[in-house]
Design a protein around this motif. Sequence first.
Motif, mmCIF file in Angstrom:
data_model
loop_
_atom_site.group_PDB
_atom_site.id
_atom_site.type_symbol
_atom_site.label_atom_id
_atom_site.label_comp_id
_atom_site.label_asym_id
_atom_site.label_seq_id
_atom_site.Cartn_x
_atom_site.Cartn_y
_atom_site.Cartn_z
ATOM 1 N N ASP A 183 0.881 -1.167 0.000
ATOM 2 C CA ASP A 183 0.000 0.000 0.000
ATOM 3 C C ASP A 183 0.919 1.217 0.000
ATOM 4 O OD1 ASP A 183 -1.548 2.245 0.804
ATOM 5 O OD2 ASP A 183 -2.936 0.986 1.924
ATOM 6 N N PHE A 184 1.117 1.777 -1.183
ATOM 7 C CA PHE A 184 2.103 2.841 -1.387
ATOM 8 C C PHE A 184 1.831 4.050 -0.486
ATOM 9 C CE2 PHE A 184 4.070 6.015 -4.507
ATOM 10 C CZ PHE A 184 5.364 5.652 -4.228
ATOM 11 N N ALA A 185 0.582 4.499 -0.412
ATOM 12 C CA ALA A 185 0.240 5.673 0.396
ATOM 13 C C ALA A 185 0.500 5.408 1.881
ATOM 14 C CB ALA A 185 -1.219 6.066 0.169
ATOM 15 N N LEU A 186 0.106 4.248 2.366
ATOM 16 C CA LEU A 186 0.324 3.898 3.770
ATOM 17 C C LEU A 186 1.812 3.800 4.085
ATOM 18 C CD1 LEU A 186 -1.008 3.032 6.478
ATOM 19 C CD2 LEU A 186 -0.773 0.665 5.653
ATOM 20 N N SER A 187 2.571 3.182 3.200
ATOM 21 C CA SER A 187 4.015 3.046 3.410
ATOM 22 C C SER A 187 4.699 4.400 3.445
ATOM 23 C CB SER A 187 4.630 2.155 2.331
ATOM 24 O OG SER A 187 4.190 0.829 2.480
ATOM 25 N N LYS A 188 4.268 5.327 2.604
ATOM 26 C CA LYS A 188 4.864 6.669 2.634
ATOM 27 C C LYS A 188 4.608 7.347 3.981
ATOM 28 C CE LYS A 188 3.089 7.938 -1.388
ATOM 29 N NZ LYS A 188 2.766 8.764 -2.587
ATOM 30 N N LEU A 189 3.414 7.208 4.514
ATOM 31 C CA LEU A 189 3.127 7.768 5.835
ATOM 32 C C LEU A 189 3.986 7.121 6.911
ATOM 33 C CD1 LEU A 189 -0.773 7.988 5.710
ATOM 34 C CD2 LEU A 189 0.851 9.907 5.639
ATOM 35 N N PHE A 190 4.113 5.801 6.855
ATOM 36 C CA PHE A 190 4.923 5.055 7.819
ATOM 37 C C PHE A 190 6.358 5.575 7.844
ATOM 38 C CE2 PHE A 190 8.008 1.604 8.385
ATOM 39 C CZ PHE A 190 7.673 1.131 9.643
ATOM 40 N N TYR A 191 6.980 5.693 6.677
ATOM 41 C CA TYR A 191 8.387 6.109 6.644
ATOM 42 C C TYR A 191 8.561 7.555 7.103
ATOM 43 C CZ TYR A 191 9.749 1.641 4.845
ATOM 44 O OH TYR A 191 9.978 0.293 4.736
ATOM 45 N N ARG A 192 7.609 8.401 6.825
ATOM 46 C CA ARG A 192 7.689 9.764 7.354
ATOM 47 C C ARG A 192 7.561 9.746 8.876
ATOM 48 N NH1 ARG A 192 3.872 13.054 3.222
ATOM 49 N NH2 ARG A 192 5.064 14.923 3.643
ATOM 50 N N ASP A 193 6.650 8.915 9.374
ATOM 51 C CA ASP A 193 6.431 8.848 10.821
ATOM 52 C C ASP A 193 7.621 8.285 11.593
ATOM 53 O OD1 ASP A 193 3.951 10.012 10.657
ATOM 54 O OD2 ASP A 193 2.817 8.171 11.057
ATOM 55 N N ILE A 194 8.447 7.468 10.945
ATOM 56 C CA ILE A 194 9.620 6.962 11.678
ATOM 57 C C ILE A 194 10.855 7.843 11.493
ATOM 58 C CG2 ILE A 194 8.793 4.573 11.726
ATOM 59 C CD1 ILE A 194 10.988 3.908 9.648
ATOM 60 N N GLY A 195 10.709 8.952 10.773
ATOM 61 C CA GLY A 195 11.793 9.925 10.735
ATOM 62 C C GLY A 195 12.461 10.179 9.403
ATOM 63 N N PHE A 196 11.973 9.550 8.337
ATOM 64 C CA PHE A 196 12.556 9.805 7.019
ATOM 65 C C PHE A 196 11.875 11.005 6.372
ATOM 66 C CE2 PHE A 196 13.857 5.441 7.638
ATOM 67 C CZ PHE A 196 15.129 5.423 7.084
ATOM 68 N N THR A 197 12.610 11.693 5.522
ATOM 69 C CA THR A 197 12.096 12.816 4.762
ATOM 70 C C THR A 197 11.753 12.352 3.356
ATOM 71 O OG1 THR A 197 13.456 14.374 6.004
ATOM 72 C CG2 THR A 197 12.673 15.107 3.846
ATOM 73 N N LEU A 198 10.554 12.688 2.907
ATOM 74 C CA LEU A 198 10.151 12.403 1.531
ATOM 75 C C LEU A 198 10.691 13.527 0.655
ATOM 76 C CD1 LEU A 198 8.538 10.794 -0.581
ATOM 77 C CD2 LEU A 198 6.527 12.127 0.101
#
Length: 122
Positions: free
Chosen positions: A17-32
């Motif tokens: 789930d591309f949208a969910l994964s993008k939120l996950f990685y932002r929430d753990i501290g990565f910058t999009l």
Amino acid sequence: MPNLRVVEVKAFVPAKDFALSKLFYRDIGFTLASDGDGIAYFHHEAASFLLQDYFTEDLGKSFMMHMLVEDVDAWHKTIEDAGIAGKYGVKLGAIELQPWRMRDFVLFDPSGVLWRIAQNVN
């Protein structure tokens, strides 16, 4: 002598789930940093990867990332305090001392990608 200096190597991390994964990685501290055509470029300081809008069960079950950090306790506490495991229904493991002279913990992303987040020990 030819210039064979490597500038960067990035993995293409699968996302169910591309949208969910993008939120996950932002929430753990990565910058999009960029997002287009099914590829999202994430980074945290000098570490980076490409999240792809592509997934197969075999790929998701076997994909693993390793991230070496300076302070594994700080990473674990940040992820735990943010409630990432509950919010995304993922597993966050405890910090363990490994025989290969690292302290690490595991974190699964929403697609089942296994991350080992580690710190060297002397």
